[in-house]
Design a protein around this motif. Structure first.
Motif, PDB file in Angstrom:
ATOM      1  N   SER A 294       2.864   5.876  -2.925  1.00 18.61           N
ATOM      2  CA  SER A 294       4.004   6.680  -3.363  1.00 18.61           C
ATOM      3  C   SER A 294       4.089   6.768  -4.886  1.00 18.61           C
ATOM      4  N   VAL A 295       3.756   5.686  -5.583  1.00 21.68           N
ATOM      5  CA  VAL A 295       3.743   5.718  -7.048  1.00 21.68           C
ATOM      6  C   VAL A 295       2.670   6.681  -7.547  1.00 21.68           C
ATOM      7  N   HIS A 296       1.502   6.667  -6.919  1.00 16.94           N
ATOM      8  CA  HIS A 296       0.438   7.582  -7.329  1.00 16.94           C
ATOM      9  C   HIS A 296       0.819   9.034  -7.067  1.00 16.94           C
ATOM     10  N   ILE A 297       1.490   9.295  -5.970  1.00 18.10           N
ATOM     11  CA  ILE A 297       1.907  10.663  -5.655  1.00 18.10           C
ATOM     12  C   ILE A 297       2.939  11.148  -6.676  1.00 18.10           C
ATOM     13  N   VAL A 298       3.922  10.324  -6.976  1.00 21.00           N
ATOM     14  CA  VAL A 298       4.951  10.709  -7.945  1.00 21.00           C
ATOM     15  C   VAL A 298       4.345  10.882  -9.334  1.00 21.00           C
TER      16      VAL A 298
ATOM     17  N   ILE B  53       0.836  -1.200   0.000  1.00 21.13           N
ATOM     18  CA  ILE B  53       0.000   0.000   0.000  1.00 21.13           C
ATOM     19  C   ILE B  53       0.870   1.249   0.000  1.00 21.13           C
ATOM     20  N   VAL B  54       1.959   1.225   0.754  1.00 19.37           N
ATOM     21  CA  VAL B  54       2.875   2.373   0.805  1.00 19.37           C
ATOM     22  C   VAL B  54       3.501   2.602  -0.568  1.00 19.37           C
TER      23      VAL B  54
END
Length: 72
Positions: free
Chosen positions: A8-12, A3-4
């Protein structure tokens, strides 16, 4: 942990998309900036949806055997 990584991939991805849209908005002609960005986003979406399919087919051909990926 997954999930982390996913978050993080979605944020980047969101940050990079915002940066690309900002650069695209600066490069677009003043009178047709909305059309320019719309077309750019449509093309980006199409290739973003096609890329994982080709990546999976390529990996399958590389690890499992020749699935006809290069012959098409």
């Amino acid at each position: 942990m997954n999930i982390v990584l996913l978050v993080s991939v979605h944020i980047v991805t969101g940050i990079s998309t915002a940066g690309i849209n900002h650069i695209g908005l600066k490069l677009a002609p003043k009178e047709s900036a909305i059309v320019y960005l719309t077309c750019k986003n449509i093309i980006t979406s199409i290739f973003s949806s096609i890329a994982p399919i080709h990546a999976c087919r390529f990996l399958y051909a590389s690890f499992i055997g020749n699935s006809g990926y290069l012959e098409e």
